[in-house]
Design an enzyme around this catalytic site. Structure first.
Site, PDB file in Angstrom:
ATOM      1  N   GLY A 161       0.956  -1.260   0.082  1.00 47.82           N
ATOM      2  CA  GLY A 161      -0.083  -0.073  -0.116  1.00 47.82           C
ATOM      3  C   GLY A 161       0.759   1.285   0.152  1.00 47.82           C
ATOM      4  N   HIS A 162       0.313   2.493   0.635  1.00 44.03           N
ATOM      5  CA  HIS A 162       0.874   3.529   0.592  1.00 44.03           C
ATOM      6  C   HIS A 162       2.106   3.518   1.141  1.00 44.03           C
ATOM      7  CE1 HIS A 162       0.758   8.234   0.462  1.00 44.03           C
ATOM      8  NE2 HIS A 162       0.766   8.143   1.714  1.00 44.03           N
ATOM      9  N   PHE A 163       2.376   3.183   2.529  1.00 49.21           N
ATOM     10  CA  PHE A 163       3.659   3.115   3.020  1.00 49.21           C
ATOM     11  C   PHE A 163       4.499   1.967   2.828  1.00 49.21           C
ATOM     12  CE2 PHE A 163       1.528   6.340   5.771  1.00 49.21           C
ATOM     13  CZ  PHE A 163       2.491   7.371   5.901  1.00 49.21           C
TER      14      PHE A 163
END
Length: 285
Positions: free
Chosen positions: A262-264
């Site tokens: 995901g994002h991180f």
């Protein structure tokens, strides 16, 4: 390689930063995003510090950097970039590669566009510079940009809640068995400090200035052709893979890698990203 924890005065701001690696090695400047800090690079730094001088500052309003209160300091992306510019000058960093993530992208790209001769290469980890990269989940922020009313400001406050930070930003698209609690735990704790939410709401409003600068950032890419590696979590709920692919419009030789996270992405794929950087940078430094 030992990570050192330092501070550097830049005007009224005391910048906290992490540093590791030989002082005479090529410099890699790591710029974090929202709502994190240089802590997000804790697993990446030791994987690169044998070969590079790795420096990761906390931007004003984030982490352990100490900056004046609202009213005495305007929390805008222009000012974040000005502090970062002063920080690099104070450390005599006249040549460096940029690693940009989330908020770190518009901050670092301001610096690169103003001083293209300093930037040797760019690594973008979910660091957006194209409208293509936006998902359809920006509604409250976009409404606030169009009409900065108290009601729209309050609607954005949900973005700062512990639930959204942990579950939307960190857990979306991420293998839960690879995701430790340290990253989102620290972000949630720092967001709970007095005044932190109001600073972040100011930056959310000013985020619209980044979109206005996208043409200038893209012109910088086309004109100066910095080597670019994009390593993105393909399941990012905010910045979708099309934002990574868009770099090739202006940088045909850009290397694009989409990771199953995901994002991180560094929370789960620090080893994979470090390997890509170690393959990418030697050809350009």
């Amino acid at each position: 390689m030992t990570t050192l924890y330092k501070t550097q005065a830049v005007g009224d701001v005391t910048v906290f930063y992490r540093e590791a690696g030989p002082r005479n090695a090529p410099v890699l400047l790591l710029l974090h995003g929202f709502p994190s800090s240089s802590h997000m690079f804790r697993d990446l730094i030791p994987r690169l510090a044998d070969r590079y001088r790795v420096i990761a500052p906390d931007l004003p309003g984030f982490g352990y950097t100490q900056a004046p209160a609202r009213g005495a300091f305007d929390y805008t992306f222009d000012n974040l970039a000005k502090v970062l510019d002063g920080f690099t000058q104070a450390l005599s960093l006249d040549r460096y590669a940029l690693y940009v993530f989330d908020y770190g992208a518009p901050t670092g790209y301001r610096l690169a566009a103003a001083h293209p001769e300093r930037v040797t290469a760019i690594i973008s980890q979910n660091g957006n510079a194209y409208l293509d990269g936006f998902s359809d989940e920006w509604g409250p922020w976009e409404a606030y940009w169009r009409d900065p009313s108290p009601e729209h400001r309050e609607a954005c406050r949900a973005s700062l809640s512990p639930e959204v930070i942990e579950h939307w930003q960190y857990r979306t698209g991420t293998d839960p068995e690879r995701l430790g609690p340290d990253g989102y735990g620290l972000d949630i704790a720092l967001m709970a400090r007095p005044g932190a939410e109001e600073i972040q709401l100011d930056l959310i409003l000013d985020y619209r200035s980044n979109l206005e600068l996208y043409p200038a950032f893209q012109d910088y890419f086309r004109t100066h052709q910095p080597p670019l590696l994009a390593v993105w979590g393909r399941h990012d709920p905010a910045f979708i893979p099309a934002g990574a692919e868009a770099y090739r419009r202006d940088l045909p030789k850009a290397q694009i890698h989409l990771l199953d996270t995901g994002h991180f992405a560094l929370e789960t794929h620090a080893a994979e990203i470090a390997a890509m950087i170690r393959s990418f940078l030697p050809a350009h430094l």
